[in-house]
Write an enzyme that holds these catalytic residues in place. Structure first.
Site, PDB file in Angstrom:
ATOM      1  N   ILE A  65      -5.417   0.236   3.052  1.00  0.00           N
ATOM      2  CA  ILE A  65      -4.678   1.499   3.109  1.00  0.00           C
ATOM      3  C   ILE A  65      -4.286   1.897   1.695  1.00  0.00           C
ATOM      4  O   ILE A  65      -3.373   1.318   1.097  1.00  0.00           O
ATOM      5  CB  ILE A  65      -3.445   1.361   4.032  1.00  0.00           C
ATOM      6  N   HIS A 108      -1.723   5.586   9.462  1.00  0.00           N
ATOM      7  CA  HIS A 108      -3.087   5.092   9.240  1.00  0.00           C
ATOM      8  C   HIS A 108      -3.525   4.214  10.413  1.00  0.00           C
ATOM      9  O   HIS A 108      -2.773   3.340  10.867  1.00  0.00           O
ATOM     10  CB  HIS A 108      -3.135   4.301   7.931  1.00  0.00           C
ATOM     11  N   TYR A 124       0.752   5.909   5.340  1.00  0.00           N
ATOM     12  CA  TYR A 124       0.563   4.500   5.701  1.00  0.00           C
ATOM     13  C   TYR A 124       0.911   4.258   7.169  1.00  0.00           C
ATOM     14  O   TYR A 124       0.148   3.618   7.897  1.00  0.00           O
ATOM     15  CB  TYR A 124       1.437   3.649   4.783  1.00  0.00           C
ATOM     16  N   VAL A 134      -2.857  -3.936   2.227  1.00  0.00           N
ATOM     17  CA  VAL A 134      -2.892  -3.345   0.891  1.00  0.00           C
ATOM     18  C   VAL A 134      -4.334  -3.098   0.441  1.00  0.00           C
ATOM     19  O   VAL A 134      -4.589  -2.212  -0.391  1.00  0.00           O
ATOM     20  CB  VAL A 134      -2.099  -4.208  -0.128  1.00  0.00           C
ATOM     21  N   MET A 142      -0.673   2.225   0.095  1.00  0.00           N
ATOM     22  CA  MET A 142       0.104   0.984  -0.045  1.00  0.00           C
ATOM     23  C   MET A 142      -0.265   0.345  -1.376  1.00  0.00           C
ATOM     24  O   MET A 142      -1.383  -0.128  -1.566  1.00  0.00           O
ATOM     25  CB  MET A 142      -0.208   0.054   1.125  1.00  0.00           C
TER      26      MET A 142
END
Length: 109
Positions: A39, A80, A77, A36, A42
């Site tokens: 990224i 990523h 996400y 979190v 998120m």
């Protein structure tokens, strides 16, 4: 019913392999939680262990829930590089995994 735009919850149910130590599980959970911070799409992360008395867990022991603003944010996400790197490590420690993405819906009575 038309699918609405808006937030998406990404839920992962997990059962760690028997030979994965509690310390390793804690390390993996901390790594997951740290995503979190790495990224942007998120927005939130929560996790917990099964505490149900119904015994319907089918062997799953942990639940992980991430929040996103849209399905596109979930896709960003997943692609990523930090997620890909972590997922390769995390998934190798799991015996069972189930992933579901859903759009929260409220019911008015």
């Amino acid at each position: 019913m038309a699918e609405a735009n808006g937030p998406v919850k990404h839920v992962l149910l997990a059962k760690f392999k028997d030979d994965v130590s509690p310390e390793k599980i804690e390390e993996l959970i901390n790594g997951y939680a740290n995503l979190v911070n790495l990224i942007e799409p998120m927005k939130a992360f929560h996790w917990g262990k099964d505490v149900s008395i119904e015994n319907l867990h089918q062997g799953f022991t942990h639940i992980f829930e991430s929040s996103f603003d849209s399905k596109e944010a979930v896709a960003e996400y997943i692609a990523h590089p930090d997620h890909v790197k972590f997922a390769n490590l995390f998934l190798g420690s799991l015996d069972k995994v189930l992933v579901i993405d859903y759009k929260p819906t409220s019911v008015s009575l």
